[in-house]
Design a protein around this motif. Structure first.
Motif, PDB file in Angstrom:
ATOM      1  N   ARG A   5      -2.429  15.853   2.581  1.00 34.01           N
ATOM      2  CA  ARG A   5      -3.572  15.106   2.092  1.00 34.01           C
ATOM      3  C   ARG A   5      -3.156  13.674   1.782  1.00 34.01           C
ATOM      4  O   ARG A   5      -2.080  13.424   1.231  1.00 34.01           O
ATOM      5  N   MET A   6      -4.013  12.715   2.134  1.00 35.78           N
ATOM      6  CA  MET A   6      -3.735  11.321   1.841  1.00 35.78           C
ATOM      7  C   MET A   6      -3.990  11.070   0.358  1.00 35.78           C
ATOM      8  O   MET A   6      -5.121  10.882  -0.072  1.00 35.78           O
ATOM      9  N   THR A   7      -2.928  11.127  -0.438  1.00 38.90           N
ATOM     10  CA  THR A   7      -3.065  10.913  -1.871  1.00 38.90           C
ATOM     11  C   THR A   7      -3.248   9.424  -2.155  1.00 38.90           C
ATOM     12  O   THR A   7      -2.931   8.571  -1.317  1.00 38.90           O
ATOM     13  N   PRO A   8      -3.773   9.072  -3.336  1.00 35.29           N
ATOM     14  CA  PRO A   8      -3.953   7.666  -3.679  1.00 35.29           C
ATOM     15  C   PRO A   8      -2.673   6.847  -3.558  1.00 35.29           C
ATOM     16  O   PRO A   8      -2.704   5.717  -3.080  1.00 35.29           O
ATOM     17  N   ARG A   9      -1.555   7.403  -3.995  1.00 32.52           N
ATOM     18  CA  ARG A   9      -0.324   6.617  -3.927  1.00 32.52           C
ATOM     19  C   ARG A   9       0.113   6.402  -2.481  1.00 32.52           C
ATOM     20  O   ARG A   9       0.627   5.338  -2.131  1.00 32.52           O
ATOM     21  N   ARG A  10      -0.102   7.394  -1.618  1.00 32.91           N
ATOM     22  CA  ARG A  10       0.234   7.207  -0.200  1.00 32.91           C
ATOM     23  C   ARG A  10      -0.710   6.205   0.447  1.00 32.91           C
ATOM     24  O   ARG A  10      -0.303   5.422   1.316  1.00 32.91           O
ATOM     25  N   PHE A  11      -1.965   6.207   0.034  1.00 32.93           N
ATOM     26  CA  PHE A  11      -2.923   5.234   0.560  1.00 32.93           C
ATOM     27  C   PHE A  11      -2.507   3.817   0.164  1.00 32.93           C
ATOM     28  O   PHE A  11      -2.520   2.895   0.986  1.00 32.93           O
ATOM     29  N   LEU A  12      -2.117   3.633  -1.101  1.00 31.56           N
ATOM     30  CA  LEU A  12      -1.658   2.323  -1.559  1.00 31.56           C
ATOM     31  C   LEU A  12      -0.404   1.904  -0.799  1.00 31.56           C
ATOM     32  O   LEU A  12      -0.281   0.742  -0.389  1.00 31.56           O
ATOM     33  N   ALA A  13       0.525   2.846  -0.607  1.00 35.40           N
ATOM     34  CA  ALA A  13       1.762   2.544   0.121  1.00 35.40           C
ATOM     35  C   ALA A  13       1.450   2.063   1.539  1.00 35.40           C
ATOM     36  O   ALA A  13       2.044   1.094   2.031  1.00 35.40           O
ATOM     37  N   ARG A  14       0.503   2.738   2.195  1.00 32.16           N
ATOM     38  CA  ARG A  14       0.135   2.359   3.566  1.00 32.16           C
ATOM     39  C   ARG A  14      -0.484   0.958   3.599  1.00 32.16           C
ATOM     40  O   ARG A  14      -0.208   0.170   4.509  1.00 32.16           O
ATOM     41  N   ILE A  16       0.067  -1.551   1.541  1.00 30.25           N
ATOM     42  CA  ILE A  16       1.118  -2.557   1.326  1.00 30.25           C
ATOM     43  C   ILE A  16       1.879  -2.810   2.624  1.00 30.25           C
ATOM     44  O   ILE A  16       2.138  -3.965   3.003  1.00 30.25           O
ATOM     45  N   ARG A  17       2.212  -1.731   3.325  1.00 28.54           N
ATOM     46  CA  ARG A  17       2.936  -1.901   4.578  1.00 28.54           C
ATOM     47  C   ARG A  17       2.086  -2.631   5.613  1.00 28.54           C
ATOM     48  O   ARG A  17       2.579  -3.537   6.312  1.00 28.54           O
ATOM     49  N   ALA A  50      10.680   1.693  -1.163  1.00 24.16           N
ATOM     50  CA  ALA A  50      10.188   2.835  -1.941  1.00 24.16           C
ATOM     51  C   ALA A  50       8.683   2.716  -2.158  1.00 24.16           C
ATOM     52  O   ALA A  50       7.962   3.718  -2.152  1.00 24.16           O
ATOM     53  N   TRP A  51       8.182   1.476  -2.338  1.00 25.48           N
ATOM     54  CA  TRP A  51       6.732   1.272  -2.457  1.00 25.48           C
ATOM     55  C   TRP A  51       6.025   1.704  -1.180  1.00 25.48           C
ATOM     56  O   TRP A  51       5.015   2.390  -1.213  1.00 25.48           O
ATOM     57  N   GLU A  52       6.583   1.283  -0.045  1.00 28.74           N
ATOM     58  CA  GLU A  52       5.924   1.537   1.236  1.00 28.74           C
ATOM     59  C   GLU A  52       6.030   2.993   1.678  1.00 28.74           C
ATOM     60  O   GLU A  52       5.261   3.428   2.541  1.00 28.74           O
ATOM     61  N   SER A  53       6.956   3.726   1.108  1.00 27.75           N
ATOM     62  CA  SER A  53       7.066   5.150   1.437  1.00 27.75           C
ATOM     63  C   SER A  53       6.264   6.013   0.469  1.00 27.75           C
ATOM     64  O   SER A  53       6.108   7.209   0.684  1.00 27.75           O
ATOM     65  N   GLY A  54       5.795   5.387  -0.624  1.00 28.78           N
ATOM     66  CA  GLY A  54       5.055   6.146  -1.631  1.00 28.78           C
ATOM     67  C   GLY A  54       5.935   6.818  -2.654  1.00 28.78           C
ATOM     68  O   GLY A  54       5.453   7.528  -3.528  1.00 28.78           O
ATOM     69  N   ARG A  55       7.271   6.586  -2.569  1.00 32.59           N
ATOM     70  CA  ARG A  55       8.154   7.195  -3.545  1.00 32.59           C
ATOM     71  C   ARG A  55       7.995   6.552  -4.922  1.00 32.59           C
ATOM     72  O   ARG A  55       8.227   7.195  -5.934  1.00 32.59           O
ATOM     73  N   ARG A  56       7.641   5.270  -4.920  1.00 28.24           N
ATOM     74  CA  ARG A  56       7.435   4.579  -6.181  1.00 28.24           C
ATOM     75  C   ARG A  56       6.144   3.771  -6.116  1.00 28.24           C
ATOM     76  O   ARG A  56       5.749   3.318  -5.037  1.00 28.24           O
ATOM     77  N   VAL A  57       5.512   3.592  -7.251  1.00 27.38           N
ATOM     78  CA  VAL A  57       4.284   2.812  -7.339  1.00 27.38           C
ATOM     79  C   VAL A  57       4.618   1.467  -7.977  1.00 27.38           C
ATOM     80  O   VAL A  57       5.262   1.424  -9.026  1.00 27.38           O
ATOM     81  N   PRO A  58       4.199   0.355  -7.362  1.00 26.43           N
ATOM     82  CA  PRO A  58       4.484  -0.963  -7.955  1.00 26.43           C
ATOM     83  C   PRO A  58       3.859  -1.085  -9.336  1.00 26.43           C
ATOM     84  O   PRO A  58       2.795  -0.544  -9.607  1.00 26.43           O
TER      85      PRO A  58
END
Length: 276
Positions: A5-14, A16-17, A50-58
């Motif tokens: 599922r496209m979680t909010p953090r993964r959406f944000l990461a995408r 940013i990239r 890490a931001w772009e992979s969704g491992r960390r949130v800015p």
């Protein structure tokens, strides 16, 4: 099967990239690299990745800088505030990682092992394999544990304090002598970071608060959380009374630990203990 599922953090990461890759460097006529973005936001390249992979949130100030850089009129800041922070909190360890990533102060204690944020890959592998838990994806678990250590980077502005029992440094050969030697050398290296403090409780102390089990305390936005676990599960403590209990245990055990300078001297002796 993993949840795709496209979680909010993964959406944000995408996003940013995509925004980064939409910018062309005027000097090289090439797409902006992660190193280029890192330079503009005054962060490390590993953190940007890490931001772009969704491992960390800015953090909010990082999102504000990127809004200025990409001229997105507050869009990224709004995503971070309204989407990611409203994301349903995962189960115990994922919940703790959310807290850990945004903490300004982290405190970690283990009576038997080197805490996870200080482990080498080889030491982490030995601990995970022998844990008694399912180890279907050992490489992935080791990589995830090592990735979390980017939190210790001085530019992240997070203070980290660890208390380790002398027995974990001298008497338990996790992974063998070579792995132990490399592990203690890493402790000495990380102990030089300006935002890291490592204290060792000597075996001469005897019994002391904390021997019942490992725990971690994180302070985020002026509020503290604690994490405790065992062989079966973990628990994030958020109630003020529960966290206060862990704070008292922490203060009691740190009172029995050696000062930083003496702890470093003891770790140096442990290197010689395990050196091939």
């Amino acid at each position: 099967m993993a949840n795709n599922r496209m979680t909010p953090r993964r959406f944000l990461a995408r996003q940013i990239r995509r925004l980064r890759e939409s910018v062309i460097d005027s000097e090289t006529s090439k797409i902006m690299t992660t190193a280029g973005l890192a330079k503009l936001v005054y962060r490390s390249e590993s953190l940007v990745k890490a931001w772009e992979s969704g491992r960390r949130v800015p953090r909010s100030d990082d999102l504000n800088r990127m809004d200025d850089i990409f001229q997105t009129k507050g869009l990224l800041s709004e995503m971070g505030r309204d989407l990611v922070k409203d994301e349903h909190a995962p189960e115990f360890m994922d919940r703790w990682r959310e807290v850990e990533e945004h903490a300004s102060l982290l405190r970690s204690y283990h009576p038997l092992l080197v805490p996870g944020l200080l482990q080498t890959p080889e030491y982490a592998r030995a601990v995970i394999v022998s844990s008694g838990r399912r180890t279907d994806n050992v490489d992935e678990q080791v990589r995830a544990r090592v990735d979390r250590q980017s939190i210790l980077s001085p530019e992240n502005d997070a203070m980290f304090i660890a208390v380790i029992d002398e027995g974990a440094l001298f008497y338990r050969a996790i992974g063998g002598a070579e792995v132990m030697c490399d592990q203690v050398l890493k402790l000495l290296e990380v102990a030089e970071y300006p935002n890291v403090r490592i204290n060792v409780v000597p075996v001469s102390v005897g019994e002391y608060a904390g021997l019942a089990g490992n725990f971690h305390i994180a302070t985020m936005d002026g509020r503290s959380f604690a994490y405790v676990d065992d062989a079966f599960s973990g628990d994030v403590l958020e109630h003020a009374e529960d966290v206060a209990t862990m704070e008292r245990v922490w203060e009691a055990l740190r009172d029995r630990a050696l000062p930083v300078e003496q702890s470093v001297e003891l770790m140096a002796k442990a290197v010689e203990r395990w050196r091939p």
